[in-house]
Motif scaffolding. Structure first.
Motif, PDB file in Angstrom:
ATOM      1  N   ALA A 163       7.143  -3.030   2.109  1.00 48.08           N
ATOM      2  CA  ALA A 163       6.799  -1.655   1.775  1.00 48.08           C
ATOM      3  C   ALA A 163       5.943  -1.048   2.883  1.00 48.08           C
ATOM      4  CB  ALA A 163       6.046  -1.616   0.450  1.00 48.08           C
ATOM      5  N   SER A 164       5.951   0.270   2.946  1.00 50.15           N
ATOM      6  CA  SER A 164       5.067   1.001   3.846  1.00 50.15           C
ATOM      7  C   SER A 164       4.586   2.250   3.122  1.00 50.15           C
ATOM      8  CB  SER A 164       5.789   1.406   5.135  1.00 50.15           C
ATOM      9  OG  SER A 164       6.630   2.529   4.896  1.00 50.15           O
ATOM     10  N   VAL A 189      11.105  -0.534   2.723  1.00 51.70           N
ATOM     11  CA  VAL A 189      11.113   0.269   1.497  1.00 51.70           C
ATOM     12  C   VAL A 189       9.912   1.211   1.546  1.00 51.70           C
ATOM     13  CG1 VAL A 189      11.114   0.260  -1.017  1.00 51.70           C
ATOM     14  CG2 VAL A 189      12.138  -1.668   0.237  1.00 51.70           C
ATOM     15  N   PRO A 190      10.123   2.498   1.825  1.00 50.19           N
ATOM     16  CA  PRO A 190       8.994   3.419   1.947  1.00 50.19           C
ATOM     17  C   PRO A 190       8.443   3.884   0.604  1.00 50.19           C
ATOM     18  CG  PRO A 190      11.052   4.585   2.352  1.00 50.19           C
ATOM     19  CD  PRO A 190      11.414   3.138   2.153  1.00 50.19           C
ATOM     20  N   ALA A 200       4.194  -1.973  -6.846  1.00 50.56           N
ATOM     21  CA  ALA A 200       5.528  -2.507  -6.567  1.00 50.56           C
ATOM     22  C   ALA A 200       5.449  -3.922  -6.010  1.00 50.56           C
ATOM     23  CB  ALA A 200       6.263  -1.598  -5.588  1.00 50.56           C
ATOM     24  N   LEU A 201       4.439  -4.173  -5.181  1.00 48.81           N
ATOM     25  CA  LEU A 201       4.256  -5.508  -4.619  1.00 48.81           C
ATOM     26  C   LEU A 201       3.803  -6.492  -5.688  1.00 48.81           C
ATOM     27  CD1 LEU A 201       4.219  -7.291  -2.080  1.00 48.81           C
ATOM     28  CD2 LEU A 201       1.886  -6.491  -1.637  1.00 48.81           C
ATOM     29  N   MET A 208       6.578  -7.761   0.622  1.00 54.33           N
ATOM     30  CA  MET A 208       5.390  -7.620   1.463  1.00 54.33           C
ATOM     31  C   MET A 208       5.033  -6.146   1.596  1.00 54.33           C
ATOM     32  SD  MET A 208       6.449 -10.324   4.471  1.00 54.33           S
ATOM     33  CE  MET A 208       8.110  -9.612   4.613  1.00 54.33           C
ATOM     34  N   TYR A 209       3.866  -5.898   2.151  1.00 58.38           N
ATOM     35  CA  TYR A 209       3.412  -4.526   2.330  1.00 58.38           C
ATOM     36  C   TYR A 209       2.348  -4.479   3.414  1.00 58.38           C
ATOM     37  CZ  TYR A 209       0.828  -0.179   1.154  1.00 58.38           C
ATOM     38  OH  TYR A 209       0.188   1.038   1.186  1.00 58.38           O
ATOM     39  N   PHE A 210       2.529  -3.622   4.409  1.00 55.19           N
ATOM     40  CA  PHE A 210       1.502  -3.365   5.411  1.00 55.19           C
ATOM     41  C   PHE A 210       0.565  -2.287   4.877  1.00 55.19           C
ATOM     42  CE2 PHE A 210       4.432  -5.422   8.365  1.00 55.19           C
ATOM     43  CZ  PHE A 210       3.569  -6.094   9.209  1.00 55.19           C
ATOM     44  N   ASP A 211      -0.625  -2.689   4.480  1.00 55.20           N
ATOM     45  CA  ASP A 211      -1.570  -1.770   3.845  1.00 55.20           C
ATOM     46  C   ASP A 211      -2.836  -1.658   4.685  1.00 55.20           C
ATOM     47  OD1 ASP A 211      -2.582  -0.071   1.930  1.00 55.20           O
ATOM     48  OD2 ASP A 211      -3.273  -1.664   0.600  1.00 55.20           O
TER      49      ASP A 211
END
Length: 330
Positions: A163-164, A189-190, A200-201, A208-211
């Protein structure tokens, strides 16, 4: 006897000279005696955003340092284009500034067909700070570390998702950079932000997600999510136990949201230099550094020339990542 015509002429001349001097003082850009009245810092995102919080902390410190109010004004919209365009059209007198970042200065040129401003037409003042990104993972995934994730992704191309906080954002570009350096196929997945992406994560909708560290680190500390690595080149002072992606075998991996102060093109160099010195001075203050840390930011600073070199390097790198992602201007 008094020559009334001569006296009137002298009075007129004195009035004309005074008016000319006053008009010149009002129209000429302030230089060594800048600032003489309040300065605006335009934030091209909504109030309460990280950019807004960082700008307010910096503005308060600059107000004390330079003796005039630095007022933060949020002008959100069009992925930072509205606020950026308003500053680009402002008088180059040092009284209107922009807290720029990747979208305003670098990315928008590749994402928007009809950009209402020239992202190269700003006078650069100084880098201010950056907010490290964390690569978060759902603990239920069949990996616990970055090397394990890369090995799993290579064995299962296209199965993992990340995710982003939006297409073309630094969060998205971080994923594209990881795909490139690690040679893996993971699906983007934006989302609109952490408020959507983290649930969602946590629910397993994405892998995964870059947070940002501000919203991601509490999830790691609580044990709800795993931290696979930091996206910037050096370990964060806010999370020194989390290794960087670079130190885990991907030298040169370095990407994070950044914040830099810019002014309209044509702003006098003495004003820019004075402001640069002031920014670097206040960024060295432990009080401001502590306040920035509360917003998840780490101070950077540096010279105007270093800021220019950074932007020059970011433009082609960002274009390569956007091309890799197959993003076309809208």
């Amino acid at each position: 006897t008094l020559d009334r015509s001569s006296a009137a002429s002298d009075v007129y001349k004195r009035q004309a000279l005074a008016f000319t001097a006053q008009a010149g003082a009002q129209s000429a850009p302030a230089t060594t005696d800048w600032p003489q009245h309040p300065v605006r810092i335009v934030v091209p995102f909504q109030a309460g955003s990280a950019t807004d919080l960082i700008s307010r902390q910096l503005g308060a410190a600059l107000s004390t340092e330079l003796g005039q109010p630095f007022v933060v004004e949020a002008r959100p919209g069009a992925a930072a284009a509205i606020g950026s365009a308003s500053v680009a059209r402002s008088a180059p007198d040092g009284y209107t500034l922009l807290m720029g970042g990747p979208a305003a200065i670098v990315t928008n040129r590749f994402l928007q067909k009809r950009l209402a401003y020239d992202p190269d037409a700003f006078a650069l003042v100084s880098m201010v700070a950056y907010t490290p990104n964390i690569l978060l993972a759902n603990p239920q995934q069949p990996f616990k570390t970055l090397p394990e994730m890369v090995a799993y992704a290579r064995a299962n191309p296209g199965k993992l998702t990340y995710a982003s906080f939006g297409t073309g954002t630094t969060s998205h570009m971080a994923g594209e950079m990881l795909k490139s350096v690690a040679g893996i196929d993971i699906l983007h997945v934006p989302y609109k932000g952490a408020g959507e992406a983290i649930p969602a994560l946590l629910s397993g909708q994405v892998s995964m997600y870059f947070d940002t560290i501000m919203t991601g680190l509490p999830q790691v500390k609580s044990g709800a999510l795993l931290a696979l690595g930091m996206s910037n080149s050096q370990r964060s002072a806010l999370a020194p136990d989390i290794p960087t992606i670079a130190e885990q075998g991907y030298a040169g991996y370095d990407i994070a949201p950044w914040y830099g102060l810019v002014a309209p093109e044509g702003t006098p160099a003495p004003v820019l230099d004075k402001l640069n010195r002031a920014v670097n001075k206040v960024l060295a203050d432990p009080v401001l550094r502590g306040k920035l840390a509360e917003a998840g930011a780490e101070p950077r600073g540096g010279s105007r020339e270093e800021f220019a070199a950074f932007i020059k390097a970011e433009i082609p790198r960002t274009k390569q990542l956007i091309d890799q992602a197959g993003i076309t201007p809208q």
